[in-house]
Motif scaffolding. Structure first.
Motif: not given
Lengths: 328, 358
Positions: A123-135, B323-334
């Motif tokens: 979910t932290i990863g999701l938070a980062y992703f959404l933050e960047g995506f929203g911006d 976006i990339i860091v967030g996606a990578l973290i999720i991809i890594f975890l999966i």
């Protein structure tokens, strides 16, 4: 009445109102945690994303316009229409449901049976992703959100208290509305969980995944529903906070404010989230009022955490949380 | 072919229990060390040191520290930024109060001070577990940052509220301040990194590490077989904070030179180091390095390709990075919840049997 006491009362009242807003964010956490055991750090960013989408819809902004302009060298910004608030809210809700579905399909379906801490990291990863995506989607400028909620000082309370005590309380209309909305939302959620079929299924899933599966409850459906509900709560919180202080990055930090609320109230209890929110809201305002000036101010940043920390040492499951029973 | 236990005879117990039991691994390790000490300092320029090597080395120390706490002892901490700030401010106070003492001692002392603070904030871990603990460590993060912001004694009453490192040299070579040569800063940090890695590696495979891992795997069972949870958890907090403090001290004194606490050691730093540990691999020293390298290199790479190569505006590149860091973290975890270190382990297993896997 002595001045200090009156100021103190005003501080307490404002603290209660702030506490309701904290509770509103905390509710989203509790919902997801109860139903799926996921501690959703992205709740704050979801609120930010919802508020951004709402503003973007209302102003008719072109999504990803900045990106498109950068790649193709065009100059597009707005579609040129303005949506009424209610319609935009409905559309945003649809987007939040879609988001809930995507999150469930792409992320949490693949993480079934993982350790809770792995889910938390996701979910932290999701938070980062959404933050960047929203911006990227709506731009990172500070947006003004106005869906027609009343704002500014409440004259009636000001006048009444002035008559009684000789000092007019400053209470924001928006806070009053937020309190009312939060109260309604809580009642609706409790009623939903207690009396509707889906609500009961949700509680069953929260209780025991496998038992719920074996009586024919679809886990996938419940999870999407819970994430949508959390998205809805996030939208409401986003509207309230966004109207109050503008839609900007700091909105996502309200998640950090909600965490001590959760700790205090217990991760699994809806009443806990509300009582915890009120305690934190009043506590931090009072502390800032009474002790803050002595130690240099801005104690609101940490007071809630330290309060929750000290509290947890004596009661590790929070106020209303389920008692933690450890088995080997 | 080259990655074999066969033919590598161990004739003493010391040989048997060395860090790298396989010959190829051992030589690879020496090659890395020699090139890091004897080749890199001569070829690097200012940009490479400041954009890549210094942050990599410093974050590697922080990641090793956090990995001991999270990966080996199972106590999730979100207070890394705060503890790094403790290291930075202690080294600042020490440097300005005792200018004649060697900076080496200052940095180690900063680590010791941070360890003490870490133990203090680790005390609740005896009662609080899991998420509750993770959130409780945020108390350390916010409280410490606030403390360094608001109490003027910590920044020597400077008007800006910033702290800036005075010039100090080690063995006659300046290592902090404006006069520092890139290679000197690099070598100075490298010494700490190598020492930290060796200490951490040996701690984690010794008795202390086994106790930590027992606590991580099941604390009640560990308690029953005679591991003292108080001692194990608090030593983990102490050792972890020690490394994190050293990295904070280096981050301030050698890398940045001047910091403002909220900016340099905010909550984002805590998450960054945590991501390094997760992406690198929980419970692996190599993983700490891999994670640090990955998350230091990724933004540099993205920035160079997007802003430098494609001519995008910097704010878009920053969003894309999120976006990339967030996606990578999720991809890594999966895909691989055990991180880069696990990929490396799998590769080594394959190498052992290559080219005849059956």
């Amino acid at each position: 009445m002595p001045d200090q006491l009156i100021f103190g009362m005003e501080v307490v009242l404002n603290g209660l109102m702030a506490g309701v807003l904290y509770a509103l964010v905390a509710l989203g956490f509790v919902l997801i945690y109860k139903a799926s055991g996921i501690f959703n750090y992205a709740q704050g960013v979801m609120a930010l994303f919802a508020a951004m989408t709402l503003v973007g819809m209302m102003e008719g902004r072109v999504p990803f316009s900045h990106l498109i302009n950068a790649i193709f060298g065009t100059e597009i910004h707005h579609f040129g229409w303005h949506l009424p608030g209610l319609l935009a809210i409905l559309l945003t809700m649809v987007i939040m449901v879609v988001l809930a579905w995507i999150v469930n399909q792409l992320i949490f379906r693949h993480l079934v049976n993982q350790e809770p801490i792995i889910l938390f990291m996701a979910t932290i990863g999701l938070a980062y992703f959404l933050e960047g995506f929203g911006d990227m989607m709506w731009g990172s400028d500070i947006k003004k959100l106005d869906v027609g909620l009343p704002q500014g000082i409440n004259d009636w309370i000001d006048a009444t208290t002035f008559e009684i005590m000789g000092y007019g309380f400053f209470i924001d209309n928006l806070d009053i509305v937020a309190t009312g909305v939060a109260a309604l939302l809580v009642i609706a959620l409790v009623a939903f969980a207690q009396y509707s079929k889906q609500g009961r299924a949700m509680r069953a899933v929260a209780d025991d995944h496998q038992a719920a599966l074996s009586v024919g409850i679809s886990l996938n459906f419940i999870w999407v529903m819970v994430w949508s509900l959390a998205g809805f709560v996030a939208l409401v919180a986003g509207i309230m906070w966004g109207t109050k202080s503008g839609v900007q990055f700091s909105l996502s930090l309200i998640a950090l404010k909600a965490l001590p609320v959760l700790m205090l109230g217990g991760f699994t209890s809806i009443p806990g989230a509300i009582v915890g929110g009120l305690i934190i809201g009043v506590g931090e305002k009072l502390f800032e009022f009474a002790i803050g000036p002595m130690v240099g101010g801005a104690t609101e940043n940490w007071f809630a955490y330290v309060l929750a920390l000290i509290f947890l040492v004596f009661r590790p499951q929070g106020l209303f949380g389920e008692k933690i029973i450890e088995r080997v | 072919m080259f990655y074999r236990e066969a033919g590598d005879f161990k004739t003493s117990y010391t040989d048997d229990s060395q860090t790298f039991p396989i010959k190829f691994d051992r030589y690879r390790y020496y090659v890395v060390l020699v090139s890091a000490f004897a080749v890199v300092p001569f070829v690097v320029n200012d940009y490479w040191v400041n954009a890549v090597f210094l942050p990599f080395l410093i974050y590697a120390i922080a990641a090793i520290g956090l990995n001991i706490l999270v990966g080996y002892c199972g106590q999730v901490s979100l207070g890394t930024g705060g503890f790094m700030a403790v290291g930075a401010y202690s080294v600042y106070k020490l440097m300005t109060s005792f200018p004649d003492v060697s900076i080496l001692i200052h940095i180690i002392l900063a680590g010791v001070i941070t360890a003490a603070v870490g133990v203090l904030f680790g005390l609740p871990s005896l009662r609080i577990k899991g998420f509750y603990l993770a959130v409780a460590t945020l108390a350390a993060q916010f409280f410490l940052v606030w403390l360094f912001n608001r109490v003027p004694w910590f920044y020597n009453y400077s008007a800006s509220g910033q702290i800036s490192a005075p010039e100090r040299s080690f063995l006659g070579v300046p290592v902090t301040g404006a006069e520092t040569a890139p290679w000197a800063a690099y070598l100075f940090c490298l010494v700490f990194v190598v020492a930290s890695a060796i200490i951490a590696r040996n701690l984690t495979r010794g008795m202390a590490g086994r106790k930590w891992m027992a606590i991580r795997d099941m604390d009640i069972a560990a308690e029953i077989i005679g591991v003292n949870p108080l001692k194990a958890k608090l030593t983990a907090f102490a050792v972890s904070s020690f490394f994190v403090g050293i990295s904070g001290a280096l981050f301030f004194a050698v890398y940045l030179g001047a910091v403002e606490v909220g900016e340099a050691f905010g909550i984002n730093k805590s998450f960054l180091v945590l991501f390094m540990v997760i992406i690198g691999g929980l419970g692996s020293i190599f993983g700490s390095f891999a994670g640090a390298a990955f998350l230091v290199l990724l933004p540099v790479l993205l920035k160079n390709t997007l802003v430098g190569g494609l001519g995008w505006p910097t704010d878009l590149a920053a969003h894309l990075e999120f976006i990339i860091v967030g996606a990578l973290i999720i991809i890594f975890l999966i895909a691989e919840p055990h991180g880069l270190a696990q990929l490396w382990r799998v590769a080594k297993e394959k190498l052992r049997l290559w080219p005849f896997p059956h």
